[in-house]
Design an enzyme around this catalytic site. Structure first.
Site, PDB file in Angstrom:
ATOM      1  CB  CYS A 162      39.703  89.087  80.142  1.00  0.00           C
ATOM      2  SG  CYS A 162      40.662  90.589  79.940  1.00  0.00           S
ATOM      3  CB  CYS A 191      41.071  93.858  74.263  1.00  0.00           C
ATOM      4  SG  CYS A 191      40.288  92.241  74.258  1.00  0.00           S
TER       5      CYS A 191
END
Ligand code: FES
Length: 146
Positions: free
Chosen positions: A34, A103
């Site tokens: 990301c 993440c």
């Protein structure tokens, strides 16, 4: 997307946010999925992480994993901190939605980079030994790619 109570709690009230002046080690990593970035600062005394702070430019899951992982490594030896896996962090957060699992890798990698930075400053280990001990992935700098 359903977040656990723990994720929401750490996202809304993150622990150990900020930076440490004259840190013993600083680790910065970027998430290739990301593009989010995390920076971790550690203060080491007698091989123990006595203080840790972080700055994360990322999503709520990245902030929650950073926050809880700082709590999990504070007071630990460098070797113990290097054993912390992203799955331990996810479990401590009572789970993450599958699309958010990537993440949680940021925190683990930032800890490893911060400890590697400490070892480099200490100057006792070769770069190869540091890479092995800290399980560094290349590249270790999110900005310059080195
Ligand atoms: Fe980038 Fe979560 S979406 S770290």
């Amino acid at each position: 997307m359903q977040y656990s109570r723990k994720v929401v709690e750490h996202y809304t009230n993150p622990r150990n946010v900020g930076k440490i002046e004259n840190a013993s080690g600083v680790g910065e990593v970027g998430n290739p999925v990301c593009g989010d970035i995390m920076k971790m600062f550690i203060k080491v005394e007698n091989n123990v992480i006595v203080d840790v702070k972080f700055k994360t430019f990322g999503c709520g899951a990245a902030i929650a994993t950073s926050s809880i992982s700082t709590e999990m490594i504070k007071g630990k030896t460098l070797e113990e901190a290097l054993e912390l896996k992203n799955v331990d962090v996810v479990n401590a957060l009572e789970g993450l939605p599958p699309v958010k699992l990537h993440c949680s890798v940021l925190a683990e990698e930032a800890i490893h980079e911060a400890i590697a930075d400490y070892y480099r400053k200490e100057g006792k280990l070769t770069e190869e030994e540091i890479k092995k001990k800290c399980k560094l992935k290349k590249p270790h700098c999110a900005h310059c790619g080195e």
